[in-house]
Design a protein around this motif. Sequence first.
Motif, PDB file in Angstrom:
ATOM      1  N   LYS A 221      29.591  75.614 155.433  1.00  0.00           N
ATOM      2  CA  LYS A 221      30.440  76.699 155.945  1.00  0.00           C
ATOM      3  C   LYS A 221      31.819  76.210 156.384  1.00  0.00           C
ATOM      4  N   GLY A 222      31.976  74.915 156.568  1.00  0.00           N
ATOM      5  CA  GLY A 222      33.302  74.364 156.839  1.00  0.00           C
ATOM      6  C   GLY A 222      33.907  74.744 158.175  1.00  0.00           C
ATOM      7  N   PHE A 223      33.086  75.077 159.165  1.00  0.00           N
ATOM      8  CA  PHE A 223      33.639  75.465 160.466  1.00  0.00           C
ATOM      9  C   PHE A 223      34.352  74.309 161.160  1.00  0.00           C
ATOM     10  N   ASP A 224      34.015  73.081 160.801  1.00  0.00           N
ATOM     11  CA  ASP A 224      34.743  71.935 161.327  1.00  0.00           C
ATOM     12  C   ASP A 224      36.197  71.990 160.879  1.00  0.00           C
ATOM     13  N   MET A 225      36.425  72.310 159.597  1.00  0.00           N
ATOM     14  CA  MET A 225      37.793  72.447 159.098  1.00  0.00           C
ATOM     15  C   MET A 225      38.490  73.641 159.743  1.00  0.00           C
ATOM     16  N   LEU A 226      37.742  74.696 159.994  1.00  0.00           N
ATOM     17  CA  LEU A 226      38.326  75.882 160.624  1.00  0.00           C
ATOM     18  C   LEU A 226      38.820  75.568 162.030  1.00  0.00           C
ATOM     19  N   LEU A 227      38.097  74.722 162.754  1.00  0.00           N
ATOM     20  CA  LEU A 227      38.528  74.343 164.101  1.00  0.00           C
ATOM     21  C   LEU A 227      39.798  73.506 164.056  1.00  0.00           C
ATOM     22  N   TYR A 228      39.908  72.595 163.100  1.00  0.00           N
ATOM     23  CA  TYR A 228      41.157  71.830 162.943  1.00  0.00           C
ATOM     24  C   TYR A 228      42.308  72.771 162.589  1.00  0.00           C
ATOM     25  N   CYS A 229      42.014  73.754 161.762  1.00  0.00           N
ATOM     26  CA  CYS A 229      43.001  74.780 161.414  1.00  0.00           C
ATOM     27  C   CYS A 229      43.418  75.563 162.648  1.00  0.00           C
ATOM     28  N   TRP A 230      42.429  75.951 163.459  1.00  0.00           N
ATOM     29  CA  TRP A 230      42.722  76.764 164.634  1.00  0.00           C
ATOM     30  C   TRP A 230      43.568  76.004 165.659  1.00  0.00           C
TER      31      TRP A 230
ATOM     32  N   VAL B 131      40.526  86.403 165.530  1.00  0.00           N
ATOM     33  CA  VAL B 131      40.156  86.056 164.157  1.00  0.00           C
ATOM     34  C   VAL B 131      38.660  85.782 164.154  1.00  0.00           C
ATOM     35  N   LEU B 132      37.961  86.280 163.135  1.00  0.00           N
ATOM     36  CA  LEU B 132      36.507  86.198 163.097  1.00  0.00           C
ATOM     37  C   LEU B 132      36.014  85.318 161.949  1.00  0.00           C
ATOM     38  N   ALA B 133      34.940  84.571 162.208  1.00  0.00           N
ATOM     39  CA  ALA B 133      34.208  83.846 161.171  1.00  0.00           C
ATOM     40  C   ALA B 133      32.722  84.035 161.463  1.00  0.00           C
ATOM     41  N   VAL B 134      31.929  84.276 160.426  1.00  0.00           N
ATOM     42  CA  VAL B 134      30.501  84.531 160.609  1.00  0.00           C
ATOM     43  C   VAL B 134      29.689  83.606 159.705  1.00  0.00           C
ATOM     44  N   GLY B 135      28.651  83.003 160.253  1.00  0.00           N
ATOM     45  CA  GLY B 135      27.773  82.156 159.451  1.00  0.00           C
ATOM     46  C   GLY B 135      27.071  81.125 160.313  1.00  0.00           C
ATOM     47  N   ARG B 136      26.007  80.559 159.775  1.00  0.00           N
ATOM     48  CA  ARG B 136      25.280  79.515 160.493  1.00  0.00           C
ATOM     49  C   ARG B 136      26.154  78.272 160.608  1.00  0.00           C
ATOM     50  N   HIS B 137      25.906  77.472 161.627  1.00  0.00           N
ATOM     51  CA  HIS B 137      26.651  76.232 161.807  1.00  0.00           C
ATOM     52  C   HIS B 137      26.117  75.206 160.809  1.00  0.00           C
ATOM     53  N   ASP B 138      26.724  75.178 159.657  1.00  0.00           N
ATOM     54  CA  ASP B 138      26.261  74.344 158.560  1.00  0.00           C
ATOM     55  C   ASP B 138      27.464  73.670 157.905  1.00  0.00           C
ATOM     56  N   TYR B 139      27.267  72.466 157.403  1.00  0.00           N
ATOM     57  CA  TYR B 139      28.354  71.720 156.772  1.00  0.00           C
ATOM     58  C   TYR B 139      29.050  72.534 155.684  1.00  0.00           C
TER      59      TYR B 139
END
Length: 374
Positions: free
Chosen positions: A205-214, A195-203
């Motif tokens: 972009k919600g990648f923190d939520m994506l990690l909890y999801c993962w 599964v792919l996600a692209v973007g700068r590590h920025d609040y």
Amino acid sequence: MKLAYIANKINGTSGLQRMITLQINYFIVNYNYEIDLLLLEQDESEEKNFFELDKEVGLHYLKHYKNHFIRVYSKVKGLNRTLEIVKPDIVIVCESDIFSLYLPRFVSRKFKMVYQRHDTKQLNLKSINSSVKAIFLNKLKKLLLTNAGGGYDKFVLLSDAHRLDWKNLNSIEIISNPIIIDTKGVTAKLEQKQVLAVGRHDYVKGFDMLLYCWQKVTEKYPDWKLKIVGKRNSNIDLISLAKNLNIYDKVIFKGETKDISKVYLESSIYACSSRLEGFPLVIIEAMSFGLPVVSFDCKYGPREIVKDSVDGILVPQNNIGLLADSLCRLINNVEIRKQMGKKASENIKHYSVDKIMNQWKTLFEGLIQNSNAV
């Protein structure tokens, strides 16, 4: 026709900088426009541009200062001096800051002015900093934004959904972002367990939520990987969060890359966990490579592009559990995954670069014709 673009910097990897580069290069090659680019906060000595600009572009590096008031004064003075030398037919302002929104009030006009907005209005105000200073600045910005954008001949937004932010303006035009990458008819096979996600590590972009999801996804599908591609930010430590969630070995962190096509082709699903979006280029690109998208139904962006349950899945904003369930649904069912992927590559074709650039050409020509008629 002679254009002058105004931007803060062009040597980063943001969607805005990609779009500025695309527009300039396309207009030179296809329409034979003369184009100058005025950079307000980039030094000539800084690192080379990530996205390659046509050699015919006239680059102008305006002197800038750290002190806020001196910086504003120097920008205005430098812009007026440079524009007097360049003598453009149309000036295109591309930044989302307050200065850019009020710029027509401070330049000597012998040309038409176009503003293009790639962010939501809310982005000017949103801050996770709750200090007294931040609260005061947000109140001041909110006041300034009430009447911002006036004075431009055309105020270009990415979608109709953004109109509600700018009810005070009657010069609005809608021109979406195009597909930047040419897939050459090649789409992903959707068989690799990634599964792919692209973007700068920025609040945002919600990648923190994506990690909890993962973390929830890997409980059911431990052989799948999540790949996050984008520039890291020292203020947001996603790597430590992945380690704390015991999923570090299930996540691949990759920095900026110029070979993004390969990354799309190696993936089977695209995940968007943003808290807010303007009009995400990466979703358009992912769909053009036949990737079904699973995304939060955040304001403006995804809902304008993704057709829920047709070429992707839209999930209620910030609902990590449903985001995980939707990813699991596509992971578990390869047929649905491929059906949605096929629809994605078909439905996204109306964002072709030729079609979108022709809309800009029509806008420019209309402004010049109206100017000559006066």
